[in-house]
Design an enzyme around this catalytic site. Structure first.
Site, PDB file in Angstrom:
ATOM      1  N   CYS A 236       0.836  -1.212   0.000  1.00 10.78           N
ATOM      2  CA  CYS A 236       0.000   0.000   0.000  1.00 10.78           C
ATOM      3  C   CYS A 236       0.862   1.249   0.000  1.00 10.78           C
ATOM      4  O   CYS A 236       0.512   2.262  -0.604  1.00 10.78           O
ATOM      5  CB  CYS A 236      -0.969   0.001   1.187  1.00 10.78           C
ATOM      6  N   THR A 237       2.003   1.175   0.645  1.00 12.16           N
ATOM      7  CA  THR A 237       2.920   2.304   0.649  1.00 12.16           C
ATOM      8  C   THR A 237       3.441   2.544  -0.757  1.00 12.16           C
ATOM      9  O   THR A 237       3.466   3.664  -1.257  1.00 12.16           O
ATOM     10  CB  THR A 237       4.115   2.037   1.579  1.00 12.16           C
TER      11      THR A 237
END
Lengths: 462, 459
Positions: A236-237
């Site tokens: 997600c980062t």
């Protein structure tokens, strides 16, 4: 230090070495000359107050080391080159070396058995060639292979095995192989079946050297928690919230490259191809600009793509030397070997710490007892898979689980063969009860981290 | 300088070829050797960044040591003897700006946030944020907000002991959003905040090592000859006393943390800009110091000052005693030796044995036990050397006979693996001296290959 023929006379001499230093060539001369082994003989032929209790001074030990003792060096990289040099100069003339890699330009600053001309050639071959021509009488046999490509007959021929690896999986595999050789008679370990494993590891300014006597001392898996699992950036980062320049590069590597296939279908990103890196670099800059992130450079890009961990030549020298000293001690019985783990760090001064790593009672590799796995009958197979991969003491990569169900051997799940993976994938969402497993049942698990299948005993919780 | 090339050297030397065995040996007149001491100090200091002495007899070592000390050239002495490795660093004053400590604490200023940080923290209202923003707020903000509330309820006393910190962690945990069933949501940034409470709440203090430097002679007596390290240090000291309000310049970096890109970058920029501001103030102090000596402001570059400020918490200065001080009966470090020898098997015993062996060489022009027939007799001769050494320095310690026997057994052998260990260690120390990065040892390192242990002694 002087070892003079005329002890009473003090003469100062300077020897001018005008011919080119034979770093690049060979000698091709006779194998032995006067005084060649004087240094080592003092430790083999003289008694002393700190020797191993089993040690007996003898002129035969040197012959054993030179002619009979067979050492296997695993890895011909930073540690491997140092190990080969150290062992050859310590009187070990029967050495085999295994390495599956070829030489890269970035290796040349410390893997000193290689020259610019050698880039692209197998490390094992070049390393062996260099040592053989440089050390008269030494015979290093190269194996340009993965350790998994060699079988137990190969490994059984060695007296001592030394590892200079950069992978925990490979270490565990080697560890498992040597454990499989152990012979127990009436529950007592036959010492003749033990092949000592000396393991060295380095990262930057830190390193460690350890002596493993399979079946007797802590093995690699006993101390698995000392190796924290590699941390990868969360998806997600990378996908939506990059903050560091590294996140930007990973985005391009993991998401853009497969999507855009900039150099054609099926062309894999090659960290050594400057055109590939340039492409990744440009796109990483764009990504970074979107989020106002600074710090993306060509060098950082290459470092992230190639997963480069900075290597320091001197740490390799120190750790390999410590390992080679242990090989010498074990081969000659001259001293009690390291018991059993030494840590080294020279960031601030020089620091070493030596301790005895303890065996783990329920070690998955060396405790010989099938490990218990506790699950409720309504747990899904996926949970078992997760346990095998995520537990700190097991850290498996892609375990294949089989069991004997109703008298027949059944593969519950196997990832590494596509057709079997597809066939067994539905099992992951089935419960253990649905799969026909019973309480107390034995399960066999195979994985890249061990050459042997591990046995587990399933215990149902209510 | 004086070597006799022999076959046995090939055993230990990897890069000398067997063909070199056929070399004819040249003799160097003794006068040339004596000239070493007459060598111009200026030439020495101009020519060499560091001198490494390997396997030197004691007398050569001491003579060279004294010349290099006067020339302020770092000297690294290396010896490998049997299974023992020995290194001695001799440097008067070695400054390190980039020490790269392994476990540095972050410089977050949460205790007393500077104005810009306070404003930035104030711009957040955790209670009015939507879930997405709430879960992607940097943990630094979360800790800061909760600390504010805590201080107002605890008489401006920050959590100090374990109990209070545990309560503070719980306080933060209560800030996690709850869903409609009153179950706490999964907020990783809050978990990060809780995990970092221990280290984040350290009050901003000037580290004692840096404080000592501030109080040192070199920092307070600046002249036109003062090296830039001390000039910059003085400027930082002035900064700390003035604009810094008792603190060093802000470092300007923050660790990565769960947050959306914008919040993270904005927070990072607050610290970065403050760091630039502080560095700017330090630059002004440097300029005025330079001006007072009539030196141009370019004498110390802005780049260097910025680097200095960024590393101001980690500055180190290593000062080693000279060999003369170590060997002189009046200045020998008796305390270090006798206290180490409380454990008669400590690495200190090897230092003393090496000294005894040097003594043996002086008396007999050879090392003990080189030939098998010598080992037995040399034990008693070496023991006499040990006794005379301990007597000369009035060292009331006991050296076990086993070590004397062992050192005769060694016969001055140099097994390759011991030399390789020491070589790698020495190479890195030399690189530290040359590059001024990382911290060199101070001042004696002993490696024992029998037990794979080592020790650093200050002699």
């Amino acid at each position: 230090m002087a070892d003079t023929d005329e002890p009473e006379k003090k003469r100062r001499r300077v020897v001018e070495l005008t011919e080119k230093m034979v770093v690049d060539g060979g000698s091709g001369r006779t194998c032995e000359w006067e005084g060649r082994w004087n240094h080592i003989k003092k430790f083999l032929e003289r008694s002393g107050p700190f020797t191993h209790p089993d040690f007996e001074p003898s002129t035969e030990s040197l012959q054993f080391m030179l002619e009979t003792c067979k050492i296997l060096v695993i890895g011909a990289g930073g540690l491997g080159c140092e190990l080969l040099k150290d062992l050859a100069l310590s009187g070990f003339h029967n050495i085999h070396v295994v390495d599956m890699d070829t030489i890269d330009m970035s290796n040349l600053n410390r893997q000193f058995l290689f020259r610019p001309n050698d880039v692209g050639r197998p490390k094992a071959d070049v390393a062996a060639g260099f040592v053989n021509s440089r050390i008269p009488g030494c015979c290093v046999v190269p194996h340009f292979k993965k350790i998994q490509d060699l079988d137990e007959t190969f490994y059984r021929q060695f007296h001592i095995i030394v590892c200079g690896l950069d992978s925990i999986i490979a270490r565990r595999w080697m560890n498992g192989m040597l454990l499989s050789f152990l012979v127990y008679e009436d529950g007592v370990l036959d010492p003749g079946s033990i092949i000592p494993l000396i393991d060295g590891g380095t990262e930057g300014f830190k390193g460690n050297a350890r002596v493993i006597l399979p079946g007797m001392t802590a093995c690699i898996d006993c101390t698995l928690e000392l190796y924290p699992p590699q941390i990868n950036f969360p998806m997600c980062t990378i996908a939506s919230m990059p903050r560091l320049p590294e996140h930007c590069v990973e985005y391009v590597r993991m998401l853009l490259w497969p999507k855009e296939k900039p150099f054609g279908d099926g062309v894999v990103l090659d960290g050594d191809d400057p055109e590939h890196i340039q492409w990744v670099y440009q796109r990483s800059l764009e990504r970074a600009a979107e989020f106002n992130i600074t710090g993306v450079t060509y060098r950082l890009t290459q470092g992230v793509v190639k997963r480069i961990i900075p290597a320091v030549a001197s740490t390799n020298a120190v750790i390999a030397a410590a390992c080679a000293t242990e090989v010498f001690k074990i081969a000659s019985s001259a001293y009690i070997p390291l018991n059993n783990y030494m840590v080294f760090n020279d960031v601030d001064g020089l620091y070493t710490y030596t301790f005895e790593a303890e065996r783990k009672e329920n070690c998955s590799a060396c405790s010989q007892v099938p490990l218990d796995m506790h699950f409720s009958p309504s747990s899904k197979l996926q949970e078992m898979l997760d346990y095998l991969t995520e537990s700190a003491s097991l850290q498996m990569k892609s375990p294949a689980i089989t069991a004997t169900v109703e008298g027949k051997n059944k593969t519950l799940y196997l990832q590494s063969v596509a057709s079997i993976e597809q066939r067994t994938r539905p099992n992951l969402s089935k419960t253990l009860k649905e799969l026909g497993l019973t309480d107390g049942q034995e399960l066999a698990v195979a994985d890249a981290t061990t050459p042997q299948t591990l046995l587990f005993r399933l215990r149902f919780t209510s | 300088m004086d070597t006799r090339f022999q076959g046995k050297m090939l055993e230990t030397t990897f890069f000398l070829a067997t063909t070199a065995l056929e070399r004819t040996e040249h003799r160097l007149p003794l006068s040339c050797y004596k000239n070493l001491t007459v060598m111009c100090l200026e030439t020495l200091s101009r020519r060499f960044t560091i001198v490494i002495g390997v396997q030197l007899p004691e007398s050569t070592c001491l003579r060279l040591g004294s010349v290099l000390w006067s020339a302020s050239v770092p000297f690294l002495v290396c010896k490998s003897y049997g299974l023992i490795g020995y290194m001695r660093l001799v440097v008067q004053e070695h400054t390190v700006i980039e020490s790269h400590p392994d476990n540095a604490l972050e410089d977050l200023r949460l205790y007393k946030p500077f104005a810009e940080l306070k404003n930035h923290i104030d711009s957040y209202d955790l209670d009015s944020m939507d879930k997405k923003d709430h879960s992607h707020t940097p943990w630094i903000i979360i800790v800061a907000k909760h600390l504010e509330k805590w201080l107002s309820e605890h008489n401006c006393q920050a959590p100090k002991n374990y109990k209070e910190k545990e309560a503070f962690r719980q306080f933060i945990r209560e800030g996690i959003l709850k869903n409609e069933n009153d179950v706490p949501e999964d907020e990783e940034n809050f978990e990060e905040a809780i995990k970092n409470v221990n280290t984040a709440l350290n009050p901003t203090k000037i580290p004692s090592a840096v404080d000592d430097l501030f109080n040192s002679e070199q920092c307070n007596s600046i002249t036109s000859q003062t090296p830039s390290f001390w000039l910059m240090l003085r400027a930082v000291k002035e900064f700390a006393l003035n604009e810094g309000n008792g603190s060093l310049p802000v470092r300007g970096t923050i660790p990565d943390m769960i947050a959306d890109s914008q919040k993270f970058i904005n927070l990072q920029n607050v610290y970065r800009e403050k760091a630039m501001q502080d560095a700017g103030a330090v630059c002004k102090h440097v300029e005025s110091l330079l001006q007072s000596f009539g030196k141009p402001p370019e004498s110390v570059s802005e780049k260097d000052i910025k680097l200095f400020c960024k590393n101001s918490s980690f500055l180190r200065v290593v000062r080693c005693r000279s060999l003369a001080e170590e060997y002189n009966v009046d200045s020998v470090n008796k305390d270090e030796i006798t206290s180490s020898m409380d454990n008669p098997d400590s690495e200190m015993v090897f230092y003393l044995m090496l000294r005894a062996v040097d003594r043996f060489y002086q008396q007999h022009s050879r090392y003990p036990g080189v030939y098998n027939y010598q080992v037995e007799d040399d034990i008693s001769k070496l023991k006499l050397c040990v006794t005379s050494l301990l007597q000369e320095y009035s060292l009331n310690v006991n050296i076990k006979d086993d070590y004397i026997h062992e050192f005769c057994r060694y016969g001055a052998a140099e097994p390759h693996t011991v030399a390789a260990f020491l070589g790698g260690s020495a190479a890195q120390e030399a690189i530290k001296i040359i590059s001024h990065q990382f911290v060199p040892f101070n001042n004696t390192f002993i490696y024992n290959a029998m037990s794979q242990t080592s020790a650093t002694l200050q002699l």
